[in-house]
Design an enzyme around this catalytic site. Structure first.
Site, PDB file in Angstrom:
ATOM      1  N   CYS A  34      22.984 -18.384   3.598  1.00  0.00           N
ATOM      2  CA  CYS A  34      22.026 -19.038   4.171  1.00  0.00           C
ATOM      3  C   CYS A  34      20.726 -19.317   3.415  1.00  0.00           C
ATOM      4  O   CYS A  34      19.813 -19.863   4.039  1.00  0.00           O
ATOM      5  CB  CYS A  34      21.542 -17.799   5.461  1.00  0.00           C
TER       6      CYS A  34
ATOM      7  N   HIS B 143      18.707 -16.029  11.301  1.00  0.00           N
ATOM      8  CA  HIS B 143      19.872 -16.491  11.597  1.00  0.00           C
ATOM      9  C   HIS B 143      20.794 -15.686  12.563  1.00  0.00           C
ATOM     10  O   HIS B 143      21.153 -14.691  11.956  1.00  0.00           O
ATOM     11  CB  HIS B 143      20.296 -17.117  10.488  1.00  0.00           C
TER      12      HIS B 143
ATOM     13  N   HIS C 231      24.552 -15.382  15.393  1.00  0.00           N
ATOM     14  CA  HIS C 231      25.444 -16.097  15.850  1.00  0.00           C
ATOM     15  C   HIS C 231      25.581 -16.027  17.349  1.00  0.00           C
ATOM     16  O   HIS C 231      26.604 -15.710  17.957  1.00  0.00           O
ATOM     17  CB  HIS C 231      26.962 -15.785  15.275  1.00  0.00           C
TER      18      HIS C 231
ATOM     19  N   GLU D  73       8.950 -18.932  32.928  1.00  0.00           N
ATOM     20  CA  GLU D  73       7.920 -17.935  32.392  1.00  0.00           C
ATOM     21  C   GLU D  73       7.907 -17.663  30.988  1.00  0.00           C
ATOM     22  O   GLU D  73       6.968 -17.779  30.230  1.00  0.00           O
ATOM     23  CB  GLU D  73       7.819 -16.828  33.380  1.00  0.00           C
TER      24      GLU D  73
END
EC number: 4.2.1.109
Length: 242
Positions: A91, A109, A111, A132
């Site tokens: 990443c 990050h 999943h 809201e």
């Protein structure tokens, strides 16, 4: 930098130190079923030094310790610490893209299954309105004094969706293009994969990630009922499946 100096980058009794926060968040996100099976990642920029801390690839997130973390120079991206036996996060290019384009202080990050499901229900942009929880997220606007404003109840949250690639690092061009097209967004969904969320601090990124996941889950339930997540107030019953 010698071994002792490298160790000093990640060992601290301060619970707010990025190395300790990353480990705590990894355990929390694992418990939430967002980073199972070594998936997902997290990065935090040290507010004082500008160093970038990143969890490694291929390590079970609930077992990560500070000594497992990579540390990069926040200016040139050079590795200041690369622990033996660990692989840098795939990443990393995406984290760096968020730091460059958004001035982020942390990037998450996951999943999340809710994120994956929503990428199957929407085309290029996820939208939800009149909920809201939207108020927990930034609008990209500022008041007269320059203070950042949050979205209002009547606003529409938009999150761009990019297509997945075979390798994580190859997502970077798509993510960078999405950031350019949507200058106010604080997240990008990756189809059939997950989501990237960022914020000015680790605390804000955590709040944004939690709020967005709540909204993604709600959108999935609304879709099952036949109600569009951005449905105008008062028109819900018109869409309900009988």
């Amino acid at each position: 930098m010698d071994a002792a100096a490298q160790t000093s980058l990640v060992v601290s009794e301060d619970r707010r130190h990025p190395a300790n926060v990353i480990c705590a968040l990894c355990r929390l996100f694992y418990a939430n079923n967002w980073v199972t099976g070594t998936g997902g990642g997290i990065s935090i920029k040290h507010p004082a030094t500008g160093h970038i801390y990143i969890a490694p690839s291929g390590v079970q997130k609930e077992q990560i310790e500070p000594e497992d973390l990579f540390v990069l120079d926040g200016v040139d991206g050079a590795y200041l610490r690369a622990p033996a036996g660990h692989r840098p996060s795939a990443c990393t290019p995406l984290f760096l893209a968020c730091y460059r384009a958004r001035g982020a202080g942390a990037v998450i990050h996951t999943h999340s299954q809710h994120a994956v499901l929503c990428t199957l229900l929407f085309d290029d942009v996820f939208r939800i309105a009149n909920i809201e929880q939207i108020k927990a997220l930034p609008s990209g606007r500022r008041d007269a004094a320059g203070k950042p404003l949050s979205l209002s109840f009547f606003d529409t949250l938009e999150i761009p969706i990019i297509d997945n690639t075979a390798h994580e690092e190859d997502l970077a061009p798509g993510l960078e293009a999405a950031l350019a097209r949507h200058p106010a967004c604080t997240a990008v969904l990756v189809r059939r994969h997950g989501i990237y969320v960022w914020g000015p601090t680790a605390d804000r990124a955590k709040v944004y990630n939690e709020a967005i996941d709540y909204l993604l889950e709600l959108a999935v339930h609304m879709h099952r009922l036949g109600v569009p997540p951005d449905c105008p107030i008062g028109e819900e019953k018109r869409f309900l499946r009988r």
